[in-house]
Write a protein that holds these residues in place. Sequence first.
Motif, PDB file in Angstrom:
ATOM      1  N   ASN A   1       0.860  -1.179   0.000  1.00 17.69           N
ATOM      2  CA  ASN A   1       0.000   0.000   0.000  1.00 17.69           C
ATOM      3  C   ASN A   1       0.903   1.237   0.000  1.00 17.69           C
ATOM      4  N   GLY A   2       0.742   2.108  -0.998  1.00 21.29           N
ATOM      5  CA  GLY A   2       1.628   3.257  -1.140  1.00 21.29           C
ATOM      6  C   GLY A   2       1.633   4.182   0.055  1.00 21.29           C
ATOM      7  N   PHE A   3       0.488   4.331   0.708  1.00 22.25           N
ATOM      8  CA  PHE A   3       0.407   5.177   1.895  1.00 22.25           C
ATOM      9  C   PHE A   3       1.342   4.661   2.981  1.00 22.25           C
ATOM     10  N   PHE A   4       1.312   3.354   3.225  1.00 20.72           N
ATOM     11  CA  PHE A   4       2.139   2.777   4.281  1.00 20.72           C
ATOM     12  C   PHE A   4       3.611   2.701   3.878  1.00 20.72           C
TER      13      PHE A   4
ATOM     14  N   ASN B   1       6.597   4.302   6.047  1.00 17.05           N
ATOM     15  CA  ASN B   1       7.845   3.605   6.382  1.00 17.05           C
ATOM     16  C   ASN B   1       9.072   4.466   6.079  1.00 17.05           C
ATOM     17  N   LYS B   2       8.999   5.263   5.022  1.00 19.53           N
ATOM     18  CA  LYS B   2      10.114   6.174   4.730  1.00 19.53           C
ATOM     19  C   LYS B   2      10.354   7.105   5.920  1.00 19.53           C
ATOM     20  N   GLY B   3       9.262   7.639   6.456  1.00 19.82           N
ATOM     21  CA  GLY B   3       9.389   8.509   7.618  1.00 19.82           C
ATOM     22  C   GLY B   3       9.889   7.771   8.840  1.00 19.82           C
ATOM     23  N   ALA B   4       9.430   6.532   9.014  1.00 21.59           N
ATOM     24  CA  ALA B   4       9.881   5.722  10.148  1.00 21.59           C
ATOM     25  C   ALA B   4      11.384   5.491  10.082  1.00 21.59           C
ATOM     26  N   GLN B   5      11.874   5.202   8.884  1.00 26.32           N
ATOM     27  CA  GLN B   5      13.316   4.972   8.711  1.00 26.32           C
ATOM     28  C   GLN B   5      14.103   6.261   8.936  1.00 26.32           C
ATOM     29  N   GLU B   6      13.519   7.403   8.555  1.00 31.59           N
ATOM     30  CA  GLU B   6      14.162   8.693   8.829  1.00 31.59           C
ATOM     31  C   GLU B   6      14.310   8.910  10.334  1.00 31.59           C
ATOM     32  N   ALA B   7      13.243   8.588  11.072  1.00 31.58           N
ATOM     33  CA  ALA B   7      13.291   8.746  12.530  1.00 31.58           C
ATOM     34  C   ALA B   7      14.342   7.824  13.138  1.00 31.58           C
TER      35      ALA B   7
ATOM     36  N   PHE C   1      -4.097  18.412   4.115  1.00 34.90           N
ATOM     37  CA  PHE C   1      -3.666  19.404   3.137  1.00 34.90           C
ATOM     38  C   PHE C   1      -4.329  19.092   1.807  1.00 34.90           C
ATOM     39  N   GLN C   2      -4.833  20.108   1.117  1.00 39.00           N
ATOM     40  CA  GLN C   2      -5.557  19.880  -0.137  1.00 39.00           C
ATOM     41  C   GLN C   2      -4.617  19.894  -1.331  1.00 39.00           C
ATOM     42  N   PHE C   3      -4.876  18.964  -2.259  1.00 40.36           N
ATOM     43  CA  PHE C   3      -4.121  18.882  -3.506  1.00 40.36           C
ATOM     44  C   PHE C   3      -5.071  19.079  -4.682  1.00 40.36           C
ATOM     45  N   ASP C   4      -4.686  19.945  -5.618  1.00 39.65           N
ATOM     46  CA  ASP C   4      -5.456  20.154  -6.833  1.00 39.65           C
ATOM     47  C   ASP C   4      -4.475  20.464  -7.957  1.00 39.65           C
ATOM     48  N   LYS C   5      -4.985  20.991  -9.060  1.00 39.78           N
ATOM     49  CA  LYS C   5      -4.116  21.226 -10.223  1.00 39.78           C
ATOM     50  C   LYS C   5      -3.006  22.236  -9.944  1.00 39.78           C
TER      51      LYS C   5
ATOM     52  N   ASN D   1       0.722  14.334   5.549  1.00 38.18           N
ATOM     53  CA  ASN D   1       1.969  13.774   5.035  1.00 38.18           C
ATOM     54  C   ASN D   1       2.215  12.414   5.686  1.00 38.18           C
ATOM     55  N   PRO D   2       2.083  11.303   4.942  1.00 34.38           N
ATOM     56  CA  PRO D   2       2.281   9.985   5.547  1.00 34.38           C
ATOM     57  C   PRO D   2       3.720   9.748   5.992  1.00 34.38           C
ATOM     58  N   ILE D   3       4.657  10.448   5.354  1.00 34.18           N
ATOM     59  CA  ILE D   3       6.054  10.340   5.785  1.00 34.18           C
ATOM     60  C   ILE D   3       6.190  10.885   7.201  1.00 34.18           C
TER      61      ILE D   3
END
Length: 330
Positions: A37-40, A44-50, A316-320, A266-268
């Motif tokens: 799952n891309g969100f998780f 994990n990228k953030g977890a590894q940063e921590a 946070f909102q994402f649009d064009k 931000n999931p990271i």
Amino acid sequence: MSLLKKLAVATALTAVMFAAPAMAQTKIALVVKSLGNGFFDAANKGAQEAAKELGDVEVIYTGPTTATAEGQIEIINSLIAQNVNAIAISANDPDALVPALKKAMERGITVISWDSGVAPEGRSVHLNPSDTNLIGETILKLAADYLPDGGDVAILSASSTATNQNAWIEAAKAAQPEKFPKLNIVATVYGDDDSVKSTNEAKGLISTYPNLKAIIAPTTVGVVAAAQVVTDDNLIGKINVTGLALPSEFKKFIDNGASQAVALWNPIDLGYSAVQIAYQLAKGTAKAEPGATISIGRVGSITLDDTNSAAMAAPFQFDKTNIEEFSKIY
């Protein structure tokens, strides 16, 4: 000093170096709803940063292949056997995991939940990605902003037992009469964070509700599936897909008009914050008690409420105007 004496000293120093214990690793298991799952993966990228920032941490990234409580229970039991220091889990079921997690805590393992919570008796702290009521309002606002005349909308959720999804949907329904009176929520269906099932559920909504104007999916798997259905069925401009999405996965649907806007935290940062909290609790440098303030490193700090829960940040909102930029990050 004679050569023999120099050799003796060098040998003694070498023996001392090898005998000295290495810095003990704090093992923190980041348990997700399902792998792939891309969100998780981003979390994990953030977890590894921590882990890198803290220095003495090993993050074990794990989860079942399908989003089930049974799969997570097997993993929890395995982690208990490995004697990890902490478990940080995004739960597939708030109650079914409690016995296994209580067993972990009885063995001295710190347990926190993040993203999707565990019942309080099964964890010490829960980290919400954002305020529940704010998320509920946000997912409806994303639909209402592009439906000035209102209309029928439907919700495509993850699993029917997902703590976070259910809380957001209830908050959305509570906010709807007063804040979004022109919207009519006609149905809530569940895709179980499975792309095939989510696709079929989206098709079912479109078939069942011919006046449907928007599909709201507060799940990164469901929102992609629904947008793909709208694209494939040539319904762009007729049905707007919105909800919670990863910019990197969803950019093409903003670009092609299947969606006008989506939101996410931000999931990271979420994975990073979960490891920071688990580490401090495991080390005893923070306490899990109402009113306690816990640092989450570069993200800031949280203050626990009377259920030992806290929210990380607003969505946070994402649009064009900005999705191109953020799609390169996560």
